[in-house]
Motif scaffolding. Structure first.
Motif, PDB file in Angstrom:
ATOM      1  N   GLU A  38       0.749  -1.282  -0.034  1.00 15.36           N
ATOM      2  CA  GLU A  38      -0.098  -0.028   0.081  1.00 15.36           C
ATOM      3  C   GLU A  38       0.793   1.334   0.086  1.00 15.36           C
ATOM      4  O   GLU A  38       1.798   1.255   0.653  1.00 15.36           O
ATOM      5  CB  GLU A  38      -1.016  -0.010   1.109  1.00 15.36           C
ATOM      6  CG  GLU A  38      -2.162  -1.024   1.406  1.00 15.36           C
ATOM      7  CD  GLU A  38      -3.056  -0.774   0.246  1.00 15.36           C
ATOM      8  OE1 GLU A  38      -3.138   0.396  -0.316  1.00 15.36           O
ATOM      9  OE2 GLU A  38      -3.491  -1.790  -0.518  1.00 15.36           O
ATOM     10  N   ILE A  39       0.547   2.004  -0.879  1.00 17.10           N
ATOM     11  CA  ILE A  39       1.297   3.410  -0.933  1.00 17.10           C
ATOM     12  C   ILE A  39       0.433   4.696   0.061  1.00 17.10           C
ATOM     13  O   ILE A  39      -0.691   4.814  -0.067  1.00 17.10           O
ATOM     14  CB  ILE A  39       1.403   3.733  -2.327  1.00 17.10           C
ATOM     15  CG1 ILE A  39       2.236   2.890  -3.103  1.00 17.10           C
ATOM     16  CG2 ILE A  39       2.017   5.378  -2.342  1.00 17.10           C
ATOM     17  CD1 ILE A  39       1.839   3.129  -4.579  1.00 17.10           C
ATOM     18  N   ALA A  40       1.463   4.971   0.956  1.00 19.07           N
ATOM     19  CA  ALA A  40       0.899   5.890   2.062  1.00 19.07           C
ATOM     20  C   ALA A  40       0.404   7.273   1.373  1.00 19.07           C
ATOM     21  O   ALA A  40       0.956   7.886   0.666  1.00 19.07           O
ATOM     22  CB  ALA A  40       1.834   6.262   3.076  1.00 19.07           C
ATOM     23  N   GLU A  41      -0.965   7.369   1.754  1.00 20.95           N
ATOM     24  CA  GLU A  41      -1.431   8.766   1.029  1.00 20.95           C
ATOM     25  C   GLU A  41      -1.468   9.946   1.893  1.00 20.95           C
ATOM     26  O   GLU A  41      -2.159   9.991   2.758  1.00 20.95           O
ATOM     27  CB  GLU A  41      -3.050   8.388   0.732  1.00 20.95           C
ATOM     28  CG  GLU A  41      -3.434   7.264  -0.125  1.00 20.95           C
ATOM     29  CD  GLU A  41      -4.702   6.983  -0.895  1.00 20.95           C
ATOM     30  OE1 GLU A  41      -5.372   7.986  -0.307  1.00 20.95           O
ATOM     31  OE2 GLU A  41      -4.929   5.947  -1.219  1.00 20.95           O
ATOM     32  N   THR A  42      -0.155  10.518   1.638  1.00 17.88           N
ATOM     33  CA  THR A  42       0.089  11.639   2.709  1.00 17.88           C
ATOM     34  C   THR A  42      -0.069  12.857   2.375  1.00 17.88           C
ATOM     35  O   THR A  42       0.068  13.823   3.131  1.00 17.88           O
ATOM     36  CB  THR A  42       1.711  11.348   3.196  1.00 17.88           C
ATOM     37  OG1 THR A  42       2.261  11.557   1.765  1.00 17.88           O
ATOM     38  CG2 THR A  42       2.151   9.941   3.746  1.00 17.88           C
ATOM     39  N   GLY A  43      -0.884  13.103   1.409  1.00 19.41           N
ATOM     40  CA  GLY A  43      -1.008  14.292   0.825  1.00 19.41           C
ATOM     41  C   GLY A  43      -2.451  14.983   1.564  1.00 19.41           C
ATOM     42  O   GLY A  43      -2.916  13.996   2.015  1.00 19.41           O
ATOM     43  N   THR A  44      -2.623  16.326   1.518  1.00 18.56           N
ATOM     44  CA  THR A  44      -3.917  16.743   1.970  1.00 18.56           C
ATOM     45  C   THR A  44      -4.941  17.135   0.732  1.00 18.56           C
ATOM     46  O   THR A  44      -6.054  17.422   1.334  1.00 18.56           O
ATOM     47  CB  THR A  44      -3.670  18.083   2.791  1.00 18.56           C
ATOM     48  OG1 THR A  44      -2.842  18.981   1.877  1.00 18.56           O
ATOM     49  CG2 THR A  44      -2.740  17.536   3.980  1.00 18.56           C
ATOM     50  N   THR A  45      -4.650  16.774  -0.526  1.00 14.96           N
ATOM     51  CA  THR A  45      -5.870  16.820  -1.446  1.00 14.96           C
ATOM     52  C   THR A  45      -5.808  15.691  -2.165  1.00 14.96           C
ATOM     53  O   THR A  45      -4.967  14.907  -2.122  1.00 14.96           O
ATOM     54  CB  THR A  45      -5.443  18.014  -2.231  1.00 14.96           C
ATOM     55  OG1 THR A  45      -4.036  17.886  -3.075  1.00 14.96           O
ATOM     56  CG2 THR A  45      -5.274  19.329  -1.562  1.00 14.96           C
ATOM     57  N   LEU A  46      -6.793  15.529  -2.989  1.00 11.50           N
ATOM     58  CA  LEU A  46      -7.050  14.294  -3.778  1.00 11.50           C
ATOM     59  C   LEU A  46      -5.902  14.494  -4.917  1.00 11.50           C
ATOM     60  O   LEU A  46      -5.472  13.661  -5.526  1.00 11.50           O
ATOM     61  CB  LEU A  46      -8.465  14.421  -4.499  1.00 11.50           C
ATOM     62  CG  LEU A  46      -9.597  14.263  -3.676  1.00 11.50           C
ATOM     63  CD1 LEU A  46     -10.800  14.302  -4.344  1.00 11.50           C
ATOM     64  CD2 LEU A  46      -9.421  12.785  -2.877  1.00 11.50           C
TER      65      LEU A  46
END
Ligand code: IMP
Length: 200
Positions: A38-46
């Motif tokens: 799984e790739i960490a979704e560390t952003g704050t927007t889509l």
């Protein structure tokens, strides 16, 4: 030529692959690269999250990569869960828990105030270029699930123009009107313009 869909999610793979069925590229997914977890979704927007996933998979495979990131924006909740739609009900939450949380949070909200939309960003990254596109679909959150198809919040997401939930549509029908299907169409226009005119 190969393109990797930067997701382990089978439903997303199916919808994305269907929308790209006429590409001459061989469409791979992260199932072909089990070493990539799984790739960490560390952003704050889509947009940030879709770019993070596509860049990571491009770097790790050396192949062009396409990623999507989707959020459900519920107006009565001020746009929540949005970018946090996947783990809204907790880190180990699945679709069932997230849908239950949605029903609970909206329990007191009347039918005419249950508007919502799915918004989707698609990002494409290769060695030379980054492209992105987005789209949305407007709907109403029902008080109970309807339909067996699709995934995630689909059984609660009613599309007034069709008089059906997204979970009552085949993958082809969903792609025609959905956030992901329309975002892929917008991405295709950019891809044809910038990279591969023969797909016109
Ligand atoms: P992701 O971060 O793009 O993987 O998506 C966030 C969450 O939104 C997923 O875990 C699903 O619960 C939900 N989701 C994404 N796409 C869809 C869709 O097409 N229909 C219903 N729910 C979706």
């Amino acid at each position: 030529m190969q393109i990797v869909l930067a997701t382990h999610n089978k439903h997303k793979q199916q919808e994305l692959a269907l929308a790209l069925a006429d590409f001459k590229h061989q469409i791979l997914s992260l199932d072909d690269f089990p070493q990539i977890g799984e790739i960490a979704e560390t952003g704050t927007t889509l947009l940030e999250n879709s770019l993070i996933k596509a860049r990571t998979v491009n770097q790790l495979t050396g192949l062009p990569a396409i990623a999507d990131d989707t959020g459900l924006e519920v107006d009565a909740l001020g746009g929540v869960p949005g970018v946090y739609s996947a783990r809204w009900a907790g880190d180990n939450a699945g679709y069932r828990e997230n849908n239950l949380k949605l029903l609970t949070e909206l329990a007191e909200i009347p039918a005419d105030q249950r508007s919502a939309r799915f918004r989707c960003f698609i990002s494409y990254v290769d060695q030379n270029l980054e492209l992105w596109a987005n789209a949305k679909v407007e709907g109403i959150i029902l008080k109970e699930p309807v339909g067996q198809a699709g995934f995630g919040y689909d059984p609660l997401f009613f599309v007034p123009g069709l008089n059906k939930t997204l979970a009552q549509l085949s993958a082809e029908e969903k792609n025609r009107i959905s956030h992901r299907g329309l975002a892929i169409q917008n991405f295709r226009k950019l891809f044809i313009e910038k990279i591969q005119p023969e797909y016109k």
